[in-house]
Design a protein around this motif. Structure first.
Motif, PDB file in Angstrom:
ATOM      1  N   ARG A  26       0.849  -1.206   0.000  1.00 18.49           N
ATOM      2  CA  ARG A  26       0.000   0.000   0.000  1.00 18.49           C
ATOM      3  C   ARG A  26       0.873   1.240   0.000  1.00 18.49           C
ATOM      4  NH1 ARG A  26      -3.352  -2.610   3.439  1.00 18.49           N
ATOM      5  NH2 ARG A  26      -2.231  -1.871   5.274  1.00 18.49           N
ATOM      6  N   ARG A  33       2.502   7.047  -6.821  1.00 20.32           N
ATOM      7  CA  ARG A  33       1.565   8.046  -7.324  1.00 20.32           C
ATOM      8  C   ARG A  33       2.023   9.455  -6.970  1.00 20.32           C
ATOM      9  NH1 ARG A  33      -1.089   8.569 -10.925  1.00 20.32           N
ATOM     10  NH2 ARG A  33       0.744   7.513 -11.738  1.00 20.32           N
TER      11      ARG A  33
ATOM     12  N   GLU B 235      -8.890  14.127   2.190  1.00 18.13           N
ATOM     13  CA  GLU B 235      -8.485  13.386   3.384  1.00 18.13           C
ATOM     14  C   GLU B 235      -9.327  12.120   3.552  1.00 18.13           C
ATOM     15  OE1 GLU B 235      -8.656  16.346   6.466  1.00 18.13           O
ATOM     16  OE2 GLU B 235      -6.855  17.350   5.735  1.00 18.13           O
ATOM     17  N   LEU B 238      -7.968   9.604   1.171  1.00 19.32           N
ATOM     18  CA  LEU B 238      -6.681   9.087   1.639  1.00 19.32           C
ATOM     19  C   LEU B 238      -6.889   8.044   2.738  1.00 19.32           C
ATOM     20  CD1 LEU B 238      -3.624   9.194   1.458  1.00 19.32           C
ATOM     21  CD2 LEU B 238      -3.648  11.125   3.056  1.00 19.32           C
ATOM     22  N   CYS B 239      -7.823   8.323   3.653  1.00 19.39           N
ATOM     23  CA  CYS B 239      -8.133   7.359   4.716  1.00 19.39           C
ATOM     24  C   CYS B 239      -8.652   6.048   4.114  1.00 19.39           C
ATOM     25  CB  CYS B 239      -9.188   7.926   5.658  1.00 19.39           C
ATOM     26  SG  CYS B 239      -8.614   9.262   6.718  1.00 19.39           S
ATOM     27  N   LEU B 241      -7.972   4.930   1.099  1.00 23.46           N
ATOM     28  CA  LEU B 241      -6.837   4.302   0.420  1.00 23.46           C
ATOM     29  C   LEU B 241      -5.999   3.488   1.395  1.00 23.46           C
ATOM     30  CD1 LEU B 241      -4.977   4.036  -2.112  1.00 23.46           C
ATOM     31  CD2 LEU B 241      -3.864   6.154  -1.370  1.00 23.46           C
ATOM     32  N   ALA B 242      -5.941   3.955   2.655  1.00 26.70           N
ATOM     33  CA  ALA B 242      -5.075   3.338   3.656  1.00 26.70           C
ATOM     34  C   ALA B 242      -5.726   2.173   4.394  1.00 26.70           C
ATOM     35  CB  ALA B 242      -4.633   4.397   4.660  1.00 26.70           C
ATOM     36  N   GLN B 243      -6.910   1.769   4.000  1.00 29.46           N
ATOM     37  CA  GLN B 243      -7.611   0.703   4.723  1.00 29.46           C
ATOM     38  C   GLN B 243      -6.840  -0.623   4.653  1.00 29.46           C
ATOM     39  OE1 GLN B 243     -10.596   0.994   6.695  1.00 29.46           O
ATOM     40  NE2 GLN B 243      -9.736   3.033   6.468  1.00 29.46           N
ATOM     41  N   THR B 244      -6.790  -1.310   5.787  1.00 30.80           N
ATOM     42  CA  THR B 244      -6.100  -2.596   5.836  1.00 30.80           C
ATOM     43  C   THR B 244      -6.908  -3.677   5.120  1.00 30.80           C
ATOM     44  OG1 THR B 244      -7.133  -2.991   7.977  1.00 30.80           O
ATOM     45  CG2 THR B 244      -4.904  -2.093   7.996  1.00 30.80           C
ATOM     46  N   MET B 272      -5.223   8.746  -7.775  1.00 29.48           N
ATOM     47  CA  MET B 272      -5.057   7.662  -6.809  1.00 29.48           C
ATOM     48  C   MET B 272      -4.429   6.441  -7.485  1.00 29.48           C
ATOM     49  SD  MET B 272      -5.956   8.259  -3.763  1.00 29.48           S
ATOM     50  CE  MET B 272      -7.001   9.112  -2.618  1.00 29.48           C
ATOM     51  N   PRO B 273      -3.834   5.536  -6.705  1.00 30.43           N
ATOM     52  CA  PRO B 273      -3.331   4.286  -7.288  1.00 30.43           C
ATOM     53  C   PRO B 273      -4.449   3.531  -8.005  1.00 30.43           C
ATOM     54  CG  PRO B 273      -2.492   4.543  -5.064  1.00 30.43           C
ATOM     55  CD  PRO B 273      -3.479   5.646  -5.284  1.00 30.43           C
ATOM     56  N   LEU B 314     -13.238  11.273   9.143  1.00 30.64           N
ATOM     57  CA  LEU B 314     -11.975  10.565   8.965  1.00 30.64           C
ATOM     58  C   LEU B 314     -12.126   9.165   9.544  1.00 30.64           C
ATOM     59  CD1 LEU B 314      -9.309  13.230  10.059  1.00 30.64           C
ATOM     60  CD2 LEU B 314     -10.047  12.657   7.747  1.00 30.64           C
ATOM     61  N   VAL B 315     -11.461   8.201   8.916  1.00 30.75           N
ATOM     62  CA  VAL B 315     -11.524   6.837   9.445  1.00 30.75           C
ATOM     63  C   VAL B 315     -10.113   6.316   9.651  1.00 30.75           C
ATOM     64  CG1 VAL B 315     -13.784   6.337   8.452  1.00 30.75           C
ATOM     65  CG2 VAL B 315     -11.739   5.854   7.110  1.00 30.75           C
ATOM     66  N   PHE B 316      -9.939   5.487  10.682  1.00 26.61           N
ATOM     67  CA  PHE B 316      -8.653   4.861  10.940  1.00 26.61           C
ATOM     68  C   PHE B 316      -8.455   3.704   9.962  1.00 26.61           C
ATOM     69  CE2 PHE B 316      -7.351   7.180  14.639  1.00 26.61           C
ATOM     70  CZ  PHE B 316      -8.527   7.621  15.222  1.00 26.61           C
ATOM     71  N   ALA B 317      -7.244   3.171   9.965  1.00 26.85           N
ATOM     72  CA  ALA B 317      -6.886   2.161   8.963  1.00 26.85           C
ATOM     73  C   ALA B 317      -7.698   0.886   9.082  1.00 26.85           C
ATOM     74  CB  ALA B 317      -5.397   1.839   9.070  1.00 26.85           C
ATOM     75  N   HIS B 318      -8.245   0.621  10.263  1.00 29.04           N
ATOM     76  CA  HIS B 318      -8.952  -0.643  10.481  1.00 29.04           C
ATOM     77  C   HIS B 318     -10.473  -0.468  10.497  1.00 29.04           C
ATOM     78  CE1 HIS B 318      -8.721   1.355  14.280  1.00 29.04           C
ATOM     79  NE2 HIS B 318      -9.067   0.342  15.043  1.00 29.04           N
TER      80      HIS B 318
END
Lengths: 304, 598
Positions: A26, A33, B235, B238-239, B241-244, B272-273, B314-318
């Motif tokens: 990730r 990017r 933001e 981005l949050c 995108l970062a999800q586990t 974004m990717p 906003l959300v945390f990664a999990h």
């Protein structure tokens, strides 16, 4: 007079430590990017990436290294991987990686982060001012509470979770103080040394990086034992190095008196005392406290 | 017949397959249609039946086809309907009207719930019908055989032939169970009171639309935006995108966003990717209130669960990972995780419009879900909730666009009471409260909030509701707490009344004492005056006596008159000194004398 970063080279370095492949994947995809976007916008010339690995065993199997290289593709001129074979910690790890490149810009970033697509292009903006030595990104979802000037972005210190350094400032100031700091506060120390050299530090809220931190049921950031110990150890070192013997003694007393309830801090106190006995503490600097600041256990007056 | 009148072109023949010659002939004639019954009573194969119908039709124009109670009696309805579709197309695409018994009528459905399946000679559970139909099966059958819906006129009866035994607790009109089950069935889809589906179809041109490819994701994130907070929308992305846990799709619901704004949002996604980009769809929604984009997202969603994110959460990664874990543990329930809160302010940062947090993250919302607490007021921001998508359909739930606020609370209560809640105390999101700028708390006044609260509860209270396991104990505890609080309040009130009486008594006593004191004061003042008068008189007498003595000395030559006068005066003096006034004022004279000596 303003500086331009167009045409400059960026070196991205990150130190792995037991990171999962999914997390690394990730991180890499997001980094690609961010680099691609800044190249596309013409705000940098080229980019290269190096991962150092402080894990006991290599985090990245050779096939995964190939996959990382494939993900970075033509966006970067090179991808390198350096397995340290030992846990060098943050300061020594970054020093080792810093020595591998002379690119004009150096991005130090944690591997447990995810870069926003405009991260690098936003970090570059404040560097148009020649006196700016380093620019730090805004961390999400938990922004650091240290202060910054809303007009200029000036901030008392920057964290190596994600900061872009100007290489000539790094050359002027030197490496991270790995003799004094293993983990934590190596960035605070480095920041204050940059300021002592006459350069400024800027916090750029428009440059976003996701840093995987979480909170407990009371809304406080979760902190592991490693962080507790090394933060305590680093705190004593900072107080000593930045000419605050009064704080050193007060803190030592506090840690030792509370040994039963806070054994990790007490352990850090003993380690400090051992170093003091052995005469291996760094020479104090900033005797007039020009840049250093110690407020309620922090290194600046926090906004919240 | 009403359906025939609406859908069939006049002047032709209506082929009634399986019907009788007399059935409907007159009514059709009134519509300038010729009724032609074919194959009544024949146990025929579909091909034979259709051939017979074609032969009977001859060269006459065909206006329509009727299948009355034949689909559910046929052993091969697929072939029958396919052949009729071809026949219809060959005659210019004439409509098909069919009637089918509906076994999903409330009476049948609720009795099946209790284990009863009462087959009868005729009626909904006709012994002669090999197949049973509800609307889903009928729709699937007609769609797969080349028909597309045209119109409908279902035959409805509140109580069907299956409404027995009359005293069945779920069949009676006014029991609590019926009050709960009947609306549930009515909301779930058509046919709650239809004994027969009476539907008209037209032959479809072309193949049916292919269903969506690929496995459905676990979660659909409904991220609504009006394009006014692009900084914070970045933001949010981005949050995500970062999800586990990557098992989710994102529907970016652009509500009344300008073309410029949509362009900016498109850019945010395009940079974004790729593997994340592929999971994001932009949905334009125009007009309506806060709920329109959510309902639009509901229609487009493919995930098993839905989660609503505003463009400033906003959300945390999990965040996804936690919901997924809960769903694996308790499939079908509403999912709930902990939510923290942070105050944020807009401002100009380094010369650009931006925002900055002004507080640390706190956790004012309970970490455990309590249904009754949530009935009182909403204690969970939307970002802490995952909603089972199927339940929206099964219970005909949607976000109510008539509600200016609290639309999330409305849906949460409906689904929480139906599905139950699976809870995690893990804090997985940050609900941001804006100190400056617009938010729903600043845009809508307290009156609107109050009316919305009332509307939500009133709607839920129209019918019986479910209480979850353990709910009765919790409810009893609440009632007991309320009773105790009331008893304590009454006791306090009584105590206050007594205290009040005591205070009044004390006040009265004090008044009386004050009056007595005032009286004494007046009396003492009077006595003071009297004493002064007496003292003055005594001084006067003393002066007189002294003068008399002096005069007596001078009057030695006139002893008789002076002695007589002195005796007379002494007598007056003695009388005075034996008086009460003289005796009372003895202490005063002592004081006066002492004062004179000083």
């Amino acid at each position: 007079m303003t500086d331009t970063t167009a045409g400059l080279r960026v070196r991205v370095q990150s130190v792995l430590y037991g990171n999962s492949w999914e997390s690394t994947r990730r991180f890499t995809a997001s980094l690609e990017r961010a680099l691609a976007e800044s190249v596309r916008q013409g705000v940098i010339g080229e980019a290269s990436v190096i991962f150092g690995d402080s894990s006991g065993l290599p985090c990245l199997h050779p096939s995964k290294r190939d996959e990382v290289e494939g993900m970075l593709g033509t966006t970067v001129t090179s991808f390198d991987y350096d397995f340290f074979g030992a846990n060098l910690g943050s300061a020594a790890g970054h020093n080792r990686l810093m020595a591998t490149s002379d690119a004009e810009l150096l991005l130090i970033i944690n591997p447990d982060t995810v870069a926003g697509p405009t991260l690098l292009s936003e970090l570059l903006l404040p560097l148009s001012e020649p006196l700016v030595g380093a620019v730090e990104a805004r961390q999400l979802p938990l922004e650091h509470p240290k202060p910054y000037d809303h007009r200029t972005g000036e901030t008392p210190w920057v964290t190596t979770a994600c900061t872009l350094f100007r290489r000539r400032v790094v050359d002027e100031v030197g490496m991270f103080d790995a003799d004094s700091f293993f983990l934590y506060c190596d960035d605070v120390d480095y920041s204050w040394r940059i300021r002592l050299s006459g350069h400024k530090l800027v916090f750029q809220p428009a440059a976003r990086v996701f840093h995987d931190k979480r909170v407990d049921g009371g809304g406080h950031m979760r902190v592991g034992d490693t962080e507790v110990y090394y933060s305590a150890e680093a705190a004593l070192m900072m107080m000593h190095k930045y000419s605050r013997p009064d704080l050193v003694e007060r803190t030592l007393e506090g840690y030792l008196l509370a040994e039963e309830d806070r054994p990790l801090e007490a352990k850090a106190a003993h380690a400090f005392l051992a170093r003091r006995s052995a005469g291996t503490l760094p020479a104090p600097i900033d005797p007039d406290h020009t840049v250093s600041e110690f407020v309620d256990g922090h290194y600046a007056v926090h906004r919240f | 017949m009403s359906l025939a009148g609406r859908t069939l072109a006049a002047g032709g023949v209506v082929l009634d397959l399986g019907g009788t010659a007399s059935a409907g002939a007159g009514a059709l004639a009134d519509l300038a249609l010729t009724h032609l019954a074919v194959g009544q009573g024949l146990a025929t194969k579909p091909a034979d039946l259709v051939d017979a119908a074609v032969a009977a039709l001859g060269d006459r124009p065909l206006s329509g086809l009727v299948l009355h109670d034949l689909v559910d009696r046929s052993t091969d309805p697929e072939t029958l309907l396919s052949l009729l579709q071809s026949l219809s197309v060959s005659h210019g695409g004439v409509p098909l009207i069919l009637t089918v018994r509906n076994v999903t009528h409330y009476d049948v459905a609720v009795k099946a719930l209790f284990g009863a399946w009462d087959v009868t000679d005729q009626g909904l559970l006709d012994a002669g019908c090999p197949a049973s139909y509800g609307i889903d099966r009928l729709s699937a059958l007609t769609a797969s055989t080349g028909w597309t819906p045209l119109s409908e006129a279902d035959y409805t009866r509140f109580a069907s032939d299956q409404a027995f035994p009359a005293a069945h607790v779920a069949l009676q009109r006014d029991t609590t169970l019926a009050d709960y089950l009947r609306p549930l069935r009515e909301r779930a889809g058509p046919g709650a009171e239809a004994t027969h589906f009476v539907r008209a179809f037209l032959p479809r041109a072309g193949a049916p639309a292919a269903s969506s490819p690929g496995a459905a994701p676990f979660l659909t994130v409904l991220a609504r935006t009006q394009g006014r907070r692009l900084e914070s929308l970045q933001e949010v992305l981005l949050c995500l995108l970062a999800q586990t846990d990557p098992d989710f799709e994102v529907l970016l619901l652009l509500h009344d966003v300008t073309p410029d704004g949509a362009g900016h949002i498109r850019y945010l996604v395009d940079v974004m990717p790729e593997e994340f980009r592929e999971r994001v769809r932009l949905v334009n929604v125009n007009g309506g209130g806060r709920c329109r984009p959510l309902n639009a997202g509901l229609a487009e969603a493919r995930g098993d669960y839905l989660a609503v994110l505003d463009d400033d959460d906003l959300v945390f990664a999990h965040w996804v990972e936690t919901f997924h874990s809960l769903a694996r543990r308790h499939s079908g329930r509403v999912l709930r995780a902990g939510v923290s809160e942070q105050h944020v302010a807009e401002g100009v940062l380094l010369g650009r419009a931006g925002h900055a947090p002004e507080s640390r993250t706190e956790t004012p919302y309970p970490l455990q879900f309590d249904l009754f607490e949530h009935i009182h007021e909403n204690r969970t921001p939307p970002c802490g909730i995952g909603l089972p998508r199927r339940a929206f359909r099964d219970a005909a739930v949607s976000w109510d666009d008539k509600l200016p606020v609290l639309e999330d609370w409305d849906v949460l209560l409906q689904l929480a009471m139906l599905c139950g809640v699976s809870n995690s105390e893990e804090v997985t999101s940050i609900y941001r409260r804006w100190n400056v700028g617009d938010s729903s708390t600043t845009v809508h006044g307290e009156d609107e909030w109050q009316l919305a609260r009332q509307a939500v509860i009133t709607r839920l209270d129209r019918h019986a509701s479910l209480i979850p396991r353990g709910g009765l104990s919790a409810l009893r505890a609440l009632v007991e707490q309320a009773a105790q609080a009331e008893a304590v309040a009454k006791l306090r009130a009584r105590q206050l009344t007594l205290l009040d009486a005591d205070l009044r008594e004390v006040a009265r006593g004090r008044e009386e004492q004050l009056d007595a004191a005032r009286g004494l004061h007046v009396e003492l003042a009077g006595r003071d005056t009297h004493i002064r008068q007496l003292t003055a008189h005594i001084h006067h007498l003393d002066a007189v006596l002294t003068r008399e003595r002096e005069e007596r000395s001078a009057e030695q030559a006139q002893p008789v008159t002076a002695r007589g006068r002195e005796e007379e005066f002494e007598a007056v003096r003695q009388e005075f000194r034996s008086s009460t006034s003289w005796k009372i004022t003895a202490p005063l004279r002592t004081v006066v004398n002492l004062t004179r000596r000083r």
